[in-house]
Scaffold this motif. Sequence first.
Motif, mmCIF file in Angstrom:
data_model
loop_
_atom_site.group_PDB
_atom_site.id
_atom_site.type_symbol
_atom_site.label_atom_id
_atom_site.label_comp_id
_atom_site.label_asym_id
_atom_site.label_seq_id
_atom_site.Cartn_x
_atom_site.Cartn_y
_atom_site.Cartn_z
ATOM 1 N N MET A 1 -17.658 119.952 77.230
ATOM 2 C CA MET A 1 -18.491 119.393 76.172
ATOM 3 C C MET A 1 -19.908 119.227 76.698
ATOM 4 S SD MET A 1 -18.545 118.035 73.097
ATOM 5 C CE MET A 1 -17.912 116.792 72.120
ATOM 6 N N PRO A 2 -20.901 119.840 76.096
ATOM 7 C CA PRO A 2 -22.279 119.727 76.584
ATOM 8 C C PRO A 2 -22.773 118.286 76.495
ATOM 9 C CG PRO A 2 -22.050 121.537 75.037
ATOM 10 C CD PRO A 2 -20.790 120.762 74.952
ATOM 11 N N LYS A 3 -23.624 117.935 77.411
ATOM 12 C CA LYS A 3 -24.234 116.617 77.425
ATOM 13 C C LYS A 3 -25.720 116.772 77.185
ATOM 14 C CE LYS A 3 -24.879 112.582 80.404
ATOM 15 N NZ LYS A 3 -24.641 112.016 81.750
ATOM 16 N N VAL A 4 -26.273 115.937 76.331
ATOM 17 C CA VAL A 4 -27.688 116.022 76.004
ATOM 18 C C VAL A 4 -28.461 115.028 76.869
ATOM 19 C CG1 VAL A 4 -29.430 115.697 74.232
ATOM 20 C CG2 VAL A 4 -27.293 116.829 73.667
ATOM 21 N N LEU A 5 -29.432 115.546 77.609
ATOM 22 C CA LEU A 5 -30.262 114.712 78.472
ATOM 23 C C LEU A 5 -31.677 114.685 77.929
ATOM 24 C CD1 LEU A 5 -29.042 115.934 81.977
ATOM 25 C CD2 LEU A 5 -28.251 113.955 80.669
ATOM 26 N N GLU A 6 -32.282 113.529 78.010
ATOM 27 C CA GLU A 6 -33.656 113.363 77.532
ATOM 28 C C GLU A 6 -34.621 113.453 78.709
ATOM 29 O OE1 GLU A 6 -35.339 110.402 74.312
ATOM 30 O OE2 GLU A 6 -35.304 109.418 76.257
ATOM 31 N N PHE A 7 -35.630 114.289 78.574
ATOM 32 C CA PHE A 7 -36.650 114.441 79.613
ATOM 33 C C PHE A 7 -37.924 113.775 79.124
ATOM 34 C CE2 PHE A 7 -40.017 117.404 81.468
ATOM 35 C CZ PHE A 7 -40.135 116.642 82.618
ATOM 36 N N LYS A 8 -38.383 112.787 79.899
ATOM 37 C CA LYS A 8 -39.572 112.038 79.511
ATOM 38 C C LYS A 8 -40.791 112.524 80.293
ATOM 39 C CE LYS A 8 -36.929 107.881 78.400
ATOM 40 N NZ LYS A 8 -36.750 106.425 78.657
ATOM 41 N N LEU A 9 -41.975 112.309 79.721
ATOM 42 C CA LEU A 9 -43.211 112.695 80.396
ATOM 43 C C LEU A 9 -43.307 111.934 81.713
ATOM 44 C CD1 LEU A 9 -45.934 114.210 80.312
ATOM 45 C CD2 LEU A 9 -46.911 112.194 79.204
ATOM 46 N N PRO A 10 -43.315 112.653 82.843
ATOM 47 C CA PRO A 10 -43.304 111.965 84.136
ATOM 48 C C PRO A 10 -44.682 111.446 84.518
ATOM 49 C CG PRO A 10 -43.352 114.341 84.459
ATOM 50 C CD PRO A 10 -43.261 114.119 82.969
ATOM 51 N N ASP A 11 -44.692 110.614 85.547
ATOM 52 C CA ASP A 11 -45.948 110.128 86.114
ATOM 53 C C ASP A 11 -46.654 111.311 86.775
ATOM 54 O OD1 ASP A 11 -48.010 108.886 87.384
ATOM 55 O OD2 ASP A 11 -46.806 107.450 88.474
ATOM 56 N N LEU A 12 -47.848 111.649 86.290
ATOM 57 C CA LEU A 12 -48.543 112.846 86.754
ATOM 58 C C LEU A 12 -49.577 112.559 87.827
ATOM 59 C CD1 LEU A 12 -49.049 114.485 83.252
ATOM 60 C CD2 LEU A 12 -47.368 115.106 84.981
ATOM 61 N N GLY A 13 -49.610 111.357 88.315
ATOM 62 C CA GLY A 13 -50.550 111.047 89.382
ATOM 63 C C GLY A 13 -51.063 109.634 89.235
ATOM 64 N N GLU A 14 -51.647 109.125 90.308
ATOM 65 C CA GLU A 14 -52.112 107.742 90.349
ATOM 66 C C GLU A 14 -53.151 107.485 89.269
ATOM 67 O OE1 GLU A 14 -54.720 104.955 93.361
ATOM 68 O OE2 GLU A 14 -53.744 106.746 94.116
ATOM 69 N N GLY A 15 -52.911 106.479 88.470
ATOM 70 C CA GLY A 15 -53.876 106.079 87.458
ATOM 71 C C GLY A 15 -53.826 106.859 86.162
ATOM 72 N N LEU A 16 -53.016 107.911 86.075
ATOM 73 C CA LEU A 16 -52.939 108.709 84.856
ATOM 74 C C LEU A 16 -51.802 108.181 84.004
ATOM 75 C CD1 LEU A 16 -53.454 112.240 86.429
ATOM 76 C CD2 LEU A 16 -55.160 110.782 85.358
ATOM 77 N N THR A 17 -52.121 107.611 82.846
ATOM 78 C CA THR A 17 -51.109 106.945 82.031
ATOM 79 C C THR A 17 -50.771 107.710 80.766
ATOM 80 O OG1 THR A 17 -52.821 105.655 80.889
ATOM 81 C CG2 THR A 17 -51.841 104.696 82.884
ATOM 82 N N GLU A 18 -51.461 108.799 80.491
ATOM 83 C CA GLU A 18 -51.177 109.558 79.285
ATOM 84 C C GLU A 18 -51.624 110.996 79.471
ATOM 85 O OE1 GLU A 18 -53.348 107.556 76.256
ATOM 86 O OE2 GLU A 18 -55.305 108.124 77.020
ATOM 87 N N ALA A 19 -51.160 111.845 78.580
ATOM 88 C CA ALA A 19 -51.524 113.262 78.628
ATOM 89 C C ALA A 19 -51.478 113.825 77.217
ATOM 90 C CB ALA A 19 -50.584 114.036 79.551
ATOM 91 N N GLU A 20 -52.263 114.852 76.995
ATOM 92 C CA GLU A 20 -52.299 115.517 75.690
ATOM 93 C C GLU A 20 -51.539 116.842 75.775
ATOM 94 O OE1 GLU A 20 -55.507 117.702 72.696
ATOM 95 O OE2 GLU A 20 -56.201 116.229 74.166
ATOM 96 N N ILE A 21 -50.664 117.056 74.812
ATOM 97 C CA ILE A 21 -49.929 118.317 74.766
ATOM 98 C C ILE A 21 -50.890 119.429 74.366
ATOM 99 C CG2 ILE A 21 -48.087 119.602 73.626
ATOM 100 C CD1 ILE A 21 -46.601 116.994 73.258
ATOM 101 N N VAL A 22 -51.068 120.392 75.254
ATOM 102 C CA VAL A 22 -51.951 121.525 74.978
ATOM 103 C C VAL A 22 -51.165 122.705 74.424
ATOM 104 C CG1 VAL A 22 -53.551 123.187 76.005
ATOM 105 C CG2 VAL A 22 -53.570 120.802 76.763
#
Length: 466
Positions: A1-22
């Motif tokens: 039975m397949p299991k669904v895993l959620e992938f969250k936006l990871p920490d991309l570096g010190e002080g970076l709290t958000e990112a824009e999907i390009v």
Amino acid sequence: MPKVLEFKLPDLGEGLTEAEIVRWLVEVGDVVAVDQPVVEVETAKAMVEVPCPYGGVVTARFGEEGTELPVGSPLLTVAVGSAGASASGPAPGPDSGSASAQASASGSASASVVDAAPAGSSASGEAESSGNVLVGYGTGAAVARRRRIRPDAARAAVALAEVAAPAVAEVAGQDGPVPVISPLVRRLARENSLDLRALRGSGPDGLILRADVEGAIRGARAPERAAPAPVAVATPVGAERVPLRGMRGAVADKLSRSRSEIPDATCWVDADATELMAARAAMNQAGGPPVSVLALLARICTAALARFPELNSTVDTASREIVRLPGVHLGFAAQTERGLMVPVVKDAHARSVDGLSAEFARLTDAARQGSLTPAELTGGTFTLNNYGVFGVDGSTPIINHPEAAMLGVGRIVPKPWVHEGELAVRKVVQLSLTFDHRVCDGGTAGGFLRYVADCVEHPALLLRTL
């Protein structure tokens, strides 16, 4: 039975709290491998491809291209397991593609065999004759594009979507801890006795951001001084509105934070750079890679910071402590077509002039190509700003938060100057230092700037620090 895993936006570096999907690099229904890049995002100052740690079939994507997401918010879900393996088995032919469509940010993925052609057309007949079927993913009207895929891959994708839909809904709707973006936010709330469950987050799906916590703290401390609601600005006819987002937005936020949090002051001095320029010319005539003026100034800065470590520090406002940093990670302003960037030369205090020149050249080239990594744009402890390249003499730099100081360098030009008691034409430069008045007083800042100026005028002083 397949299991669904959620992938969250990871920490991309010190002080970076958000990112824009390009740009999305995968679509719903695509088979992805472990560590395969799935989305291209723009952080404060860099374009980054984000790899997925799971292998399987993409069942949902969260966020349209152009959407800003905070770190920790969902990016996509992946179905992993036996069905995912079967879906990746037979490779589609050159006339086929993967089943794809974009799921809404709050929806789940489902699958069904559909007919994409209008009623009365022969599209379904063409699908039968070519051995392909049409598969669509989505919820109701959220079904986007349909592509032809081979029957074996279609059956596997349909089976995956059927088991994935309830699992995705479970991920989205399960009860759990308070949705908080990072441990830093929890710590900030805990130190200020703030109940996170009483907050309503402004992030996607109610995610509590640092701004939410800081706003609640300000409101609790001084409710009578609550900030007025922002007033919409009327747009005159013919005016253009440019969104403050991506790199421009990040720069605006950081500079605003610097001015609102740091009580800065600026001092400046003119210096005779004739001998420094002569020393540089002699170095370059000796052969080897060319030595830049910026590298010489950087070497002077690291020597000055060794004498005045107060300026290589940061202020921890939560604990009301000045944190003096052990090494110099030197940021420098680099103007590119995408805007101003501040790459960081790590361990600048341990590098020679040749090493600094090479690293400045490498980082500048990467900045212009847009290939800097988050690690190369964060972690600075002191910034050097050579605004003289723009043909100006002076400036009052804004400190690169959370650093404590920035040295500005104007253009080096011939000017009348009293040299050894006589009027002469010398190469003169204006140096300006903006510093955080919390970490030191004017005497320390003036001593730092005077030492820098003395080394510019008499480069031999640097021999003491080599």
